[in-house]
Scaffold this motif. Structure first.
Motif, PDB file in Angstrom:
ATOM      1  N   GLU A 152       0.811  -1.215   0.000  1.00 56.90           N
ATOM      2  CA  GLU A 152       0.000   0.000   0.000  1.00 56.90           C
ATOM      3  C   GLU A 152       0.847   1.268   0.000  1.00 56.90           C
ATOM      4  O   GLU A 152       0.316   2.375   0.076  1.00 56.90           O
ATOM      5  N   GLN A 153       2.181   1.091  -0.048  1.00 52.63           N
ATOM      6  CA  GLN A 153       3.118   2.235  -0.068  1.00 52.63           C
ATOM      7  C   GLN A 153       2.790   3.232   1.056  1.00 52.63           C
ATOM      8  O   GLN A 153       2.827   4.448   0.875  1.00 52.63           O
ATOM      9  N   GLN A 154       2.484   2.694   2.221  1.00 51.33           N
ATOM     10  CA  GLN A 154       2.116   3.508   3.366  1.00 51.33           C
ATOM     11  C   GLN A 154       3.035   3.153   4.539  1.00 51.33           C
ATOM     12  O   GLN A 154       2.887   2.092   5.150  1.00 51.33           O
ATOM     13  N   PRO A 155       4.003   4.018   4.886  1.00 52.60           N
ATOM     14  CA  PRO A 155       4.847   3.742   6.056  1.00 52.60           C
ATOM     15  C   PRO A 155       3.966   3.599   7.298  1.00 52.60           C
ATOM     16  O   PRO A 155       3.078   4.431   7.532  1.00 52.60           O
ATOM     17  N   THR A 156       4.200   2.552   8.051  1.00 58.35           N
ATOM     18  CA  THR A 156       3.346   2.251   9.201  1.00 58.35           C
ATOM     19  C   THR A 156       4.183   1.634  10.310  1.00 58.35           C
ATOM     20  O   THR A 156       4.946   0.693  10.067  1.00 58.35           O
ATOM     21  N   ALA A 157       4.044   2.175  11.507  1.00 62.13           N
ATOM     22  CA  ALA A 157       4.707   1.591  12.680  1.00 62.13           C
ATOM     23  C   ALA A 157       3.642   0.882  13.506  1.00 62.13           C
ATOM     24  O   ALA A 157       2.618   1.478  13.852  1.00 62.13           O
ATOM     25  N   ILE A 158       3.869  -0.390  13.788  1.00 64.29           N
ATOM     26  CA  ILE A 158       2.864  -1.210  14.476  1.00 64.29           C
ATOM     27  C   ILE A 158       3.480  -1.860  15.699  1.00 64.29           C
ATOM     28  O   ILE A 158       4.432  -2.642  15.596  1.00 64.29           O
ATOM     29  N   ALA A 159       2.937  -1.537  16.871  1.00 61.23           N
ATOM     30  CA  ALA A 159       3.267  -2.244  18.107  1.00 61.23           C
ATOM     31  C   ALA A 159       2.010  -2.987  18.518  1.00 61.23           C
ATOM     32  O   ALA A 159       0.973  -2.375  18.779  1.00 61.23           O
ATOM     33  N   VAL A 160       2.068  -4.308  18.544  1.00 59.22           N
ATOM     34  CA  VAL A 160       0.871  -5.101  18.835  1.00 59.22           C
ATOM     35  C   VAL A 160       1.262  -6.264  19.739  1.00 59.22           C
ATOM     36  O   VAL A 160       2.365  -6.814  19.630  1.00 59.22           O
ATOM     37  N   GLY A 161       0.373  -6.614  20.670  1.00 62.58           N
ATOM     38  CA  GLY A 161       0.720  -7.685  21.597  1.00 62.58           C
ATOM     39  C   GLY A 161      -0.497  -8.300  22.259  1.00 62.58           C
ATOM     40  O   GLY A 161      -1.582  -7.719  22.285  1.00 62.58           O
ATOM     41  N   VAL A 162      -0.283  -9.509  22.776  1.00 61.33           N
ATOM     42  CA  VAL A 162      -1.308 -10.245  23.514  1.00 61.33           C
ATOM     43  C   VAL A 162      -0.632 -10.855  24.738  1.00 61.33           C
ATOM     44  O   VAL A 162       0.380 -11.549  24.615  1.00 61.33           O
ATOM     45  N   LEU A 163      -1.181 -10.578  25.915  1.00 61.24           N
ATOM     46  CA  LEU A 163      -0.622 -11.104  27.160  1.00 61.24           C
ATOM     47  C   LEU A 163      -1.597 -12.121  27.745  1.00 61.24           C
ATOM     48  O   LEU A 163      -2.768 -11.811  27.987  1.00 61.24           O
ATOM     49  N   ILE A 164      -1.098 -13.344  27.958  1.00 65.81           N
ATOM     50  CA  ILE A 164      -1.932 -14.441  28.458  1.00 65.81           C
ATOM     51  C   ILE A 164      -1.473 -14.835  29.864  1.00 65.81           C
ATOM     52  O   ILE A 164      -0.281 -14.965  30.126  1.00 65.81           O
ATOM     53  N   LYS A 165      -2.436 -15.019  30.742  1.00 68.40           N
ATOM     54  CA  LYS A 165      -2.148 -15.507  32.089  1.00 68.40           C
ATOM     55  C   LYS A 165      -3.243 -16.491  32.488  1.00 68.40           C
ATOM     56  O   LYS A 165      -4.422 -16.172  32.396  1.00 68.40           O
ATOM     57  N   ASN A 166      -2.824 -17.689  32.911  1.00 65.88           N
ATOM     58  CA  ASN A 166      -3.780 -18.739  33.299  1.00 65.88           C
ATOM     59  C   ASN A 166      -4.815 -18.995  32.206  1.00 65.88           C
ATOM     60  O   ASN A 166      -6.018 -19.096  32.462  1.00 65.88           O
ATOM     61  N   GLU A 167      -4.326 -19.074  30.959  1.00 59.58           N
ATOM     62  CA  GLU A 167      -5.145 -19.388  29.780  1.00 59.58           C
ATOM     63  C   GLU A 167      -6.202 -18.332  29.472  1.00 59.58           C
ATOM     64  O   GLU A 167      -7.154 -18.578  28.738  1.00 59.58           O
ATOM     65  N   LYS A 168      -6.035 -17.150  30.021  1.00 58.88           N
ATOM     66  CA  LYS A 168      -6.948 -16.047  29.733  1.00 58.88           C
ATOM     67  C   LYS A 168      -6.131 -14.853  29.265  1.00 58.88           C
ATOM     68  O   LYS A 168      -5.009 -14.622  29.739  1.00 58.88           O
ATOM     69  N   ILE A 170      -5.206 -11.192  29.443  1.00 57.71           N
ATOM     70  CA  ILE A 170      -5.349 -10.103  30.417  1.00 57.71           C
ATOM     71  C   ILE A 170      -4.969  -8.752  29.821  1.00 57.71           C
ATOM     72  O   ILE A 170      -5.120  -7.716  30.471  1.00 57.71           O
ATOM     73  N   GLY A 171      -4.498  -8.777  28.581  1.00 60.41           N
ATOM     74  CA  GLY A 171      -4.173  -7.521  27.902  1.00 60.41           C
ATOM     75  C   GLY A 171      -3.849  -7.773  26.444  1.00 60.41           C
ATOM     76  O   GLY A 171      -2.973  -8.575  26.129  1.00 60.41           O
ATOM     77  N   GLN A 204       1.175  -2.958  29.128  1.00 59.73           N
ATOM     78  CA  GLN A 204       0.632  -1.636  29.464  1.00 59.73           C
ATOM     79  C   GLN A 204      -0.906  -1.656  29.446  1.00 59.73           C
ATOM     80  O   GLN A 204      -1.552  -1.055  30.308  1.00 59.73           O
ATOM     81  N   ILE A 205      -1.469  -2.357  28.476  1.00 59.48           N
ATOM     82  CA  ILE A 205      -2.935  -2.446  28.409  1.00 59.48           C
ATOM     83  C   ILE A 205      -3.478  -3.251  29.587  1.00 59.48           C
ATOM     84  O   ILE A 205      -4.514  -2.907  30.167  1.00 59.48           O
ATOM     85  N   SER A 206      -2.789  -4.315  29.957  1.00 59.90           N
ATOM     86  CA  SER A 206      -3.257  -5.129  31.090  1.00 59.90           C
ATOM     87  C   SER A 206      -3.246  -4.324  32.382  1.00 59.90           C
ATOM     88  O   SER A 206      -4.076  -4.539  33.268  1.00 59.90           O
ATOM     89  N   ALA A 208      -3.274  -0.733  32.616  1.00 61.04           N
ATOM     90  CA  ALA A 208      -3.988   0.553  32.644  1.00 61.04           C
ATOM     91  C   ALA A 208      -4.998   0.724  31.514  1.00 61.04           C
ATOM     92  O   ALA A 208      -5.657   1.759  31.437  1.00 61.04           O
ATOM     93  N   GLY A 209      -5.109  -0.276  30.628  1.00 60.80           N
ATOM     94  CA  GLY A 209      -6.023  -0.159  29.502  1.00 60.80           C
ATOM     95  C   GLY A 209      -5.510   0.835  28.461  1.00 60.80           C
ATOM     96  O   GLY A 209      -4.498   1.511  28.664  1.00 60.80           O
ATOM     97  N   ALA A 210      -6.240   0.920  27.364  1.00 60.73           N
ATOM     98  CA  ALA A 210      -5.872   1.889  26.323  1.00 60.73           C
ATOM     99  C   ALA A 210      -5.945   3.310  26.871  1.00 60.73           C
ATOM    100  O   ALA A 210      -5.145   4.177  26.506  1.00 60.73           O
ATOM    101  N   GLY A 211      -6.892   3.543  27.796  1.00 54.07           N
ATOM    102  CA  GLY A 211      -7.023   4.868  28.409  1.00 54.07           C
ATOM    103  C   GLY A 211      -5.771   5.276  29.160  1.00 54.07           C
ATOM    104  O   GLY A 211      -5.393   6.458  29.167  1.00 54.07           O
ATOM    105  N   GLY A 212      -5.112   4.306  29.778  1.00 55.25           N
ATOM    106  CA  GLY A 212      -3.878   4.595  30.496  1.00 55.25           C
ATOM    107  C   GLY A 212      -2.753   4.993  29.559  1.00 55.25           C
ATOM    108  O   GLY A 212      -1.946   5.882  29.873  1.00 55.25           O
ATOM    109  N   ILE A 213      -2.695   4.336  28.404  1.00 54.15           N
ATOM    110  CA  ILE A 213      -1.690   4.698  27.394  1.00 54.15           C
ATOM    111  C   ILE A 213      -1.931   6.113  26.892  1.00 54.15           C
ATOM    112  O   ILE A 213      -0.998   6.923  26.773  1.00 54.15           O
TER     113      ILE A 213
END
Length: 285
Positions: A152-168, A170-171, A204-206, A208-213
């Motif tokens: 798409e010729q669009q410079p993009t910086a992506i920080a993405v993550g999934v945090l799992i604890k006890n099979e759930k 949490i962020g 960070q999301i786990s 403080a949530g997105a609001g904390g960021i």
């Protein structure tokens, strides 16, 4: 319910999206019985797919993402519409791998580092837009950044993550930054430096949530907020239409062989079962 928060920063020259997809990932875990590492792989994909869907304009527009890698999880599919309903699946949800040396989930091992990302966008035109790029690392964020750059010729910086604890989960979520065409070199450098703050975005999301960021890094900006949900669009009516396209002979042959036709939705595992009387109705008999 997940959230996407969007605004413009740095003199209105940089588009910023902050996503919290924790609930979306937990629904995927529930439906597909994911292991921690397949939850991370599918969850990151769903997060970026939700971001892509937030860029759709028309109410009937939709997109699908397919990641075909050589990893232990097999193919990953995600889809979304302009109302930010997302859904997804991974070929081998039970795939599991040891933690990496740094103690993190081996998402790259599940996805693979050889293969392709393919994005299909139905934008109401005669033909859908199809973009494709090679996988870079299998870590999802880097792979989608490469997709945006090459397809798409669009410079993009992506920080993405999934945090799992006890099979759930949490962020889960991400921070995604795209410069607009008139962006200055100075603001581009500032944006690149900013992304370094989000290497542990799921933690960070786990905490403080997105609001904390937003409060910590983007205080004073006005954000638009959008709901994101895991929602499958399968229905009895849709499945019937698909079956009818297979043709009368094939359906009756299946009934004769198995006594019924069973269709399982890959996105929500819901089963649809049809018998001879149902097939008769399909063809007005």
């Amino acid at each position: 319910m997940g959230k996407i928060y969007k605004t413009l920063i740095f003199d209105g020259q940089i588009s910023l999206s902050v996503l919290d997809t924790t609930d979306v990932v937990n629904e995927a875990i529930r439906l597909h019985k994911l292991t921690p590492v397949t939850a991370a792989a599918l969850g990151r994909t769903l997060t970026v797919t939700a971001f892509m869907a937030s860029q759709l304009k028309g109410e009937d527009e939709r997109l699908s993402v397919t990641i075909s890698g050589n990893g232990a999880g097999g193919k990953i599919i995600a889809a979304a519409d302009s109302e930010l309903n997302v859904r997804g699946a991974i070929d081998t949800p039970s795939a599991d791998l040891p933690l990496k040396a740094n103690g993190k989930l081996d998402v790259g091992g599940v996805v693979g580092n050889s293969g392709y990302i393919t994005v299909v966008k139905n934008l109401g035109l005669k033909e859908p837009y199809v973009g494709r790029s090679e996988l870079v690392s299998g870590e999802i964020g880097e792979d989608f950044a490469a997709y945006y750059a090459y397809s798409e010729q669009q410079p993009t910086a992506i920080a993405v993550g999934v945090l799992i604890k006890n099979e759930k989960c949490i962020g889960a979520g991400g921070v995604i930054i795209q410069p607009l065409p008139d962006c200055t070199e100075e603001n581009l450098v500032k944006a690149e430096e900013l992304v370094n703050n989000f290497a542990d975005v799921s933690k960070q999301i786990s905490e403080a949530g997105a609001g904390g960021i937003i409060e910590k890094y983007f205080k004073g900006y006005d954000f638009n907020a959008f709901d994101v949900r895991y929602k499958c669009n399968c229905s009895d009516e849709y499945v019937q239409k698909v079956l009818i396209t297979l043709g009368e002979k094939e359906l009756y042959d299946a009934i004769e062989k198995d006594g019924k036709i069973e269709v399982c939705c890959q996105f929500c595992d819901k089963k649809y079962v049809y018998y001879k009387k149902d097939v008769d109705k399909f063809f007005g008999k």
